[in-house]
Write an enzyme that holds these catalytic residues in place. Structure first.
Site, PDB file in Angstrom:
ATOM      1  N   HIS A 157       0.260  50.179 -23.162  1.00 53.14           N
ATOM      2  CA  HIS A 157       0.512  48.739 -23.164  1.00 53.14           C
ATOM      3  C   HIS A 157      -0.046  48.145 -24.446  1.00 53.14           C
ATOM      4  O   HIS A 157      -1.083  48.598 -24.937  1.00 53.14           O
ATOM      5  CB  HIS A 157      -0.170  48.079 -21.947  1.00 53.14           C
ATOM      6  CG  HIS A 157       0.354  46.715 -21.629  1.00 53.14           C
ATOM      7  ND1 HIS A 157      -0.096  45.583 -22.263  1.00 53.14           N
ATOM      8  CD2 HIS A 157       1.306  46.301 -20.753  1.00 53.14           C
ATOM      9  CE1 HIS A 157       0.553  44.530 -21.778  1.00 53.14           C
ATOM     10  NE2 HIS A 157       1.412  44.941 -20.873  1.00 53.14           N
ATOM     11  N   ASP A 180       4.770  48.937 -14.694  1.00 55.64           N
ATOM     12  CA  ASP A 180       6.106  49.494 -14.471  1.00 55.64           C
ATOM     13  C   ASP A 180       6.102  50.925 -13.943  1.00 55.64           C
ATOM     14  O   ASP A 180       7.152  51.452 -13.590  1.00 55.64           O
ATOM     15  CB  ASP A 180       6.910  49.447 -15.775  1.00 55.64           C
ATOM     16  CG  ASP A 180       7.242  48.025 -16.174  1.00 55.64           C
ATOM     17  OD1 ASP A 180       7.476  47.219 -15.267  1.00 55.64           O
ATOM     18  OD2 ASP A 180       7.249  47.734 -17.372  1.00 55.64           O
TER      19      ASP A 180
END
Ligand code: CMC
Length: 428
Positions: free
Chosen positions: A306, A363
């Site tokens: 991320h 996700d």
């Protein structure tokens, strides 16, 4: 740098710039007068070192894996709160009292229907249109239907438009799904919860009554909470930038949806699920781990890493737990979940992922849950847009309410030709 100012020396000039502190998080150097004082711009494509606004809504500490909405940790909100409560919190700054929550939930449920004429927009799309393409068009079209809530200078109209957007988004999302599968639209029902209503509008049919499974309803609600806001991400910044010109909130949210659709923003949940399907069984994991580490192979572990989180994404923790709850409620046991758990275990013990601080993000597990509930992968991003709408309108309203708000207008480092004379085509 002193306690409260930064000094920049360039082109023989020295300027002092104030350093501002927020409640928590890094200080910022206020460079607003830099150009006027020096004729210099700052250069920061991708805004990797730039705070674009003041905001009191959401705080992220990526190193520590912290996500707070109005100060409340996302884990506590996901476990103990409801999406309606989180919507109220994001919009108003404080958790509601019981009476305020009831009033707010009632208001939202009374705005869930869309203008009947809006339904005819759908038939203009191909049946195989991506539902996000439909969402961009139909949500943008809302501004053509609700003229009484597009005066952005009127705080009451801003409040009504926020309620309309939050309320109508599940209806429009479900309609986009129904259109793609050739089933009739299902009207909202005010006695159901926000999540329950959405599930019924999506999976129900007029021929028989749809029974909302409470654990699935709860999981859906929790997924909405996990996606409700995420500070100044690309789509939120898009909504703010569009809104900075005075555009109405329906148009701004349509712009946010367009940005969200890009594969670098969301879309990783779909990619993560596809990757897990491709890996299939745990014995294949080492092969894919090796590929992810190979500089000559473009493959990356989807749902890992991320830009901001250099620790476990706190949303992924909740997602992982929710998988089990949904499986139990639906009596399913997708073996891909075991593969995902094993992949996470192996990656988190591998020096490559440890050193680069690559952890599962929101996700990684969400695709497994959503597909167990019955959503096709094309709907994953739509669900994200639905949930993120409250964040977009809260951030948009915060910006419009700021008396110092200006139109967003970045500058550039020009690299094109210097001035030159036009040559008529006959002489070229
Ligand atoms: N698998 C393997 N290696 C990776 C991965 C991954 N998933 N992510 C990053 N790396 C490596 C990358 O190769 C680079 O290595 P090196 O320093 O040797 O060149 C290093 O880690 C840093 O990566 P980066 O691309 O410079 O980092 P970034 O902050 O620009 O990118 C990211 C963040 C999310 C785009 C990236 O981690 C990625 O592509 N992840 C997979 C896609 C994904 O899951 N995206 C969803 C993000 S969460 C959604 C949301 O919050 O809205």
């Amino acid at each position: 740098m002193s306690d409260n100012q930064a000094t920049l020396t360039a082109d023989g000039q020295t300027v002092d710039m104030p350093v501002r502190s927020g409640t928590i998080g890094p200080d910022v150097v206020d460079i607003r007068k830099l150009y006027a004082q020096t004729g210099l711009f700052t250069y920061d494509p991708g805004f990797t070192s730039t705070a674009s606004c003041d905001s009191a809504i959401t705080y992220i500490d990526g190193d520590e894996g912290v996500l707070l909405h109005r100060g409340y940790p996302i884990g506590q909100l996901a476990e103990q709160s409801s999406f309606m409560e989180v919507c109220y919190l994001l919009l108003n700054g404080e958790l509601p009292s019981a009476a305020e929550l009831t009033k707010f939930s009632t208001t939202i449920s009374r705005h869930t229907m869309v203008h009947e004429q809006l339904s005819s927009f759908f038939s203009g799309f191909r049946r195989d249109a991506h539902p996000m393409a439909i969402m961009c068009g139909v949500v943008g079209a809302l501004s053509a239907f609700y003229h009484d809530s597009t005066d952005i200078a009127d705080a009451e109209q801003r409040r009504i438009s926020a309620h309309r957007l939050i309320a109508k988004m599940p209806t429009i999302a479900a309609m986009a799904f129904k259109y793609s599968v050739g089933q009739p639209f299902v009207y909202p029902r005010n006695d159901l919860s926000y999540a329950g209503n959405f599930l019924r509008m999506t999976f129900g049919v007029p021929a028989e009554e749809y029974e909302v499974v409470p654990a699935v309803e709860k999981a859906m609600d929790r997924i909405f909470i996990l996606h409700a806001d995420h500070e100044q991400n690309a789509s939120t910044s898009t909504v703010r930038l569009a809104g900075s010109s005075g555009a109405n909130p329906f148009a701004c949210v349509a712009a946010g949806i367009a940005c969200l659709w890009g594969p670098a923003h969301v879309g990783a949940n779909e990619a993560a699920l596809n990757m897990l399907k491709e890996i299939g069984t745990p014995d294949k994991i080492p092969e894919y781990i090796a590929r992810a580490k190979d500089k000559n192979d473009p493959f990356r572990l989807m749902g890992f890493g991320h830009r901001v989180y250099k620790n476990y994404d706190p949303r992924a923790t909740v997602m992982q737990k929710t998988v089990r709850e949904v499986f139990d409620a639906l009596n399913v046991n997708d073996p891909l979940f075991e593969t995902a758990l094993e992949l996470e275990h192996i990656a988190l013990n591998d020096p490559y992922f440890v050193d680069k601080k690559l952890f599962p993000n929101v996700d990684f597990y969400s695709g497994i849950i959503l597909s167990a509930i019955g959503f096709p992968t094309t709907m994953f991003t739509v669900l994200f847009a639905l949930a993120r709408t409250v964040g977009w309108v809260a951030q948009w309203n915060e910006m419009i309410s700021d008396p110092g708000q200006k139109i967003g207008r970045p500058r550039q480092l020009y690299t094109g030709p210097a001035e030159r004379d036009y040559i008529p085509v006959s002489n070229r």
